[in-house]
Design an enzyme around this catalytic site. Sequence first.
Site, short mmCIF file in Angstrom:
data_model
loop_
_atom_site.label_atom_id
_atom_site.label_comp_id
_atom_site.label_asym_id
_atom_site.label_seq_id
_atom_site.Cartn_x
_atom_site.Cartn_y
_atom_site.Cartn_z
N GLY A 1 0.82 -1.21 0.00
CA GLY A 1 0.00 0.00 0.00
C GLY A 1 0.85 1.25 0.00
O GLY A 1 0.47 2.27 -0.59
N ARG B 1 -7.95 -2.71 -1.00
CA ARG B 1 -7.63 -1.55 -0.17
C ARG B 1 -8.06 -0.26 -0.87
O ARG B 1 -7.70 -0.01 -2.02
CB ARG B 1 -6.13 -1.51 0.14
CG ARG B 1 -5.66 -2.73 0.91
CD ARG B 1 -4.21 -2.64 1.30
NE ARG B 1 -3.98 -1.60 2.30
CZ ARG B 1 -2.79 -1.37 2.84
NH1 ARG B 1 -1.74 -2.09 2.49
NH2 ARG B 1 -2.64 -0.43 3.75
N GLN C 1 0.99 7.83 4.45
CA GLN C 1 1.05 7.47 3.04
C GLN C 1 0.35 8.52 2.18
O GLN C 1 0.88 8.97 1.16
CB GLN C 1 0.40 6.11 2.82
CG GLN C 1 1.14 4.95 3.46
CD GLN C 1 0.43 3.62 3.25
OE1 GLN C 1 -0.63 3.56 2.64
NE2 GLN C 1 1.02 2.55 3.74
N ASP D 1 1.29 0.44 12.80
CA ASP D 1 1.73 -0.83 12.22
C ASP D 1 2.19 -1.83 13.27
O ASP D 1 2.30 -3.03 12.99
CB ASP D 1 2.88 -0.58 11.22
CG ASP D 1 2.38 0.06 9.94
OD1 ASP D 1 1.19 -0.14 9.60
OD2 ASP D 1 3.16 0.75 9.28
N ARG E 1 -7.25 -5.75 10.40
CA ARG E 1 -6.31 -6.23 11.41
C ARG E 1 -6.92 -6.34 12.79
O ARG E 1 -6.40 -7.08 13.63
CB ARG E 1 -5.05 -5.35 11.44
CG ARG E 1 -4.08 -5.69 10.33
CD ARG E 1 -2.75 -4.99 10.49
NE ARG E 1 -1.86 -5.34 9.39
CZ ARG E 1 -0.87 -4.59 8.95
NH1 ARG E 1 -0.64 -3.42 9.53
NH2 ARG E 1 -0.11 -4.98 7.96
#
Length: 343
Positions: free
Chosen positions: A8, A36, A84, A228, A259
Amino acid sequence: KLDMGNSGTSIRLISGVLAGQDFTVEMFGDDSLSKRPMDRVTIPLRQMGVEVSGQTERDLPPLTMHGSKSLKPIHYQLPVASAQVKSALIFAALQADGESVIIEKEKTRNHTEDMIVQFGGEINVNVKEIRIKGGQEFTGQDVVVPGDISSAAFWLVAGLIVPNANVVLENVGINETRTGILDVIEAMGGKMTISDVDDIAKSATITVETSELHGTEIGGEIIPRLIDELPIIALLATQASGTTIIRDAEELKVKETDRIQVVVDALNAMGADITPTDDGMIIKGKTPLHGAKINTFGDHRIGMMASIAALLVSEGDVELERAEAINTSYPSFFSDLEVLSHG
């Protein structure tokens, strides 16, 4: 055509780079990446003059993009805390005609901003507001890349929860926007020392040893600094006395997997006591773990978390399906695990 695999980070950052290029590119990835949403990047890029189309209203990959040599600057408030997306817009803004303003929802990792300065560029950061002018020139540099704290996190947790352990990790990146896990370890009572700090490379040696841990609450502005690491932090919490609460982590639902649910299912299958919530999880410890069959669902961090959990298993085996997903970020993970396992 560009194959982004499972990354990603790649598809989003490269979208920002390609925004100012006058040719067409199709970016695609594996089954996980194809689920995603990319609309968080494509919406602002369209405002800057980029032609981009994806699948469904969320712009799922594959993405087809045609950039522009006359990008418009943007004034944009990020609806999510995402390094990101921020970095993609910074790369696009560097190619725009004029000054762009990007406002973060929460402070996120700032490697891109640091790198721009290192290469002789100018970027103005005032808390959550980022101003950047297009048309800048850069000068090539020698770059020292410290080890990724997201990868180091698995060994940090192993050193804290495996009996009679002492683990020394050298050249770990300690950029202040990434060190939330170190704050959590301290809050849980972990035995940890930081030495050999390099202020320029933002790296250090971190040593951990087996510790008596206690639960804590994790939420708010620290979440972007450890997003993360939350899967392996969840494992850490199963070995701490009392209750650990993780909240404000809705972003976990749109990673390589959901997740929140996948972490809960995997650890509960091994004997943990975790309840999922809309924005995190409630973890009760300390719980012994046993063998189970765990599916990574193509998520590298789930695979590594389960592998570290296997170090605690005294009954049964841990069988890992789709273990090859770990290669996404850490191809030598299992050889390093062998070193750790044998002292």
